[in-house]
Design a protein around this motif. Structure first.
Motif: not given
Length: 182
Positions: A43, A121, A124, A132, A136
């Motif tokens: 991610r 998505r 992010m 990010r 996360w």
């Protein structure tokens, strides 16, 4: 064998006779931490190949620090692994690696509402790597501000402020755009 027992067994083994126990202990640690660590790296980095490389390097560095692992409990080991991964990400950013753009071939996130999964998505991928990373760790990994601070090397008060800004920015990106009709 629990993760805490595995950490103790891994760190305490020193001779050839304990190599089988050593390997089993590491496998237990790896099984408990590799998936969330890889997801975090994916991610933040945005690419599977980069996440794979960084995950491998994280565990190589972890294996090289047996002395540090001995004094750690389960939460500390997990935080330590995330700290190593974060430092490796930081090293890539410093080198000017542009591999943090996102992988177009990546599988979509499975959500109850497919449109929301795509929006999250997209958001992010739009955020800066630091935002990010913090979002996360806080919301997917469920880390506290103190744990995030330990994993990233930042001050706890800085984490609060940076998370606030990241949440605000992400929320702004998720808001629907309204069009005025005249």
């Amino acid at each position: 064998m629990t993760l805490a027992e595995s950490i103790t067994n891994y760190a305490a083994s020193t001779d050839q006779e304990t190599s089988v126990r050593d390997e089993a202990a590491f496998q237990s640690i790896y099984d408990a931490t590799a998936r969330p660590l890889w997801a975090y790296l994916l991610r933040v980095a945005g690419r599977r190949d980069v996440a794979d490389d960084l995950l491998q390097e994280t565990y190589c560095r972890f294996l090289g620090r047996k002395d540090a692992v001995l004094a750690m409990n389960e939460a500390e080991t997990r935080s330590y692994l995330f700290r190593i991964a974060t430092n490796l990400l930081r090293d890539r950013w410093r080198r000017g690696d542009t591999a943090f753009d996102g992988d177009e071939n990546e599988e979509p996130v499975v959500e109850d509402d497919p449109a929301m999964g795509i929006d999250v998505r997209r958001v992010m991928q739009t955020l800066k790597p630091r935002a990010r990373q913090l979002l996360w760790l806080a919301y997917v990994e469920g880390m506290s501000h103190a744990e995030i601070a330990e994993a990233t090397g930042l001050n706890v008060l800085s984490i609060r402020l940076l998370l606030f800004r990241a949440r605000r920015h992400a929320a702004g990106l998720l808001r629907p755009v309204t069009m005025e009709v005249r």
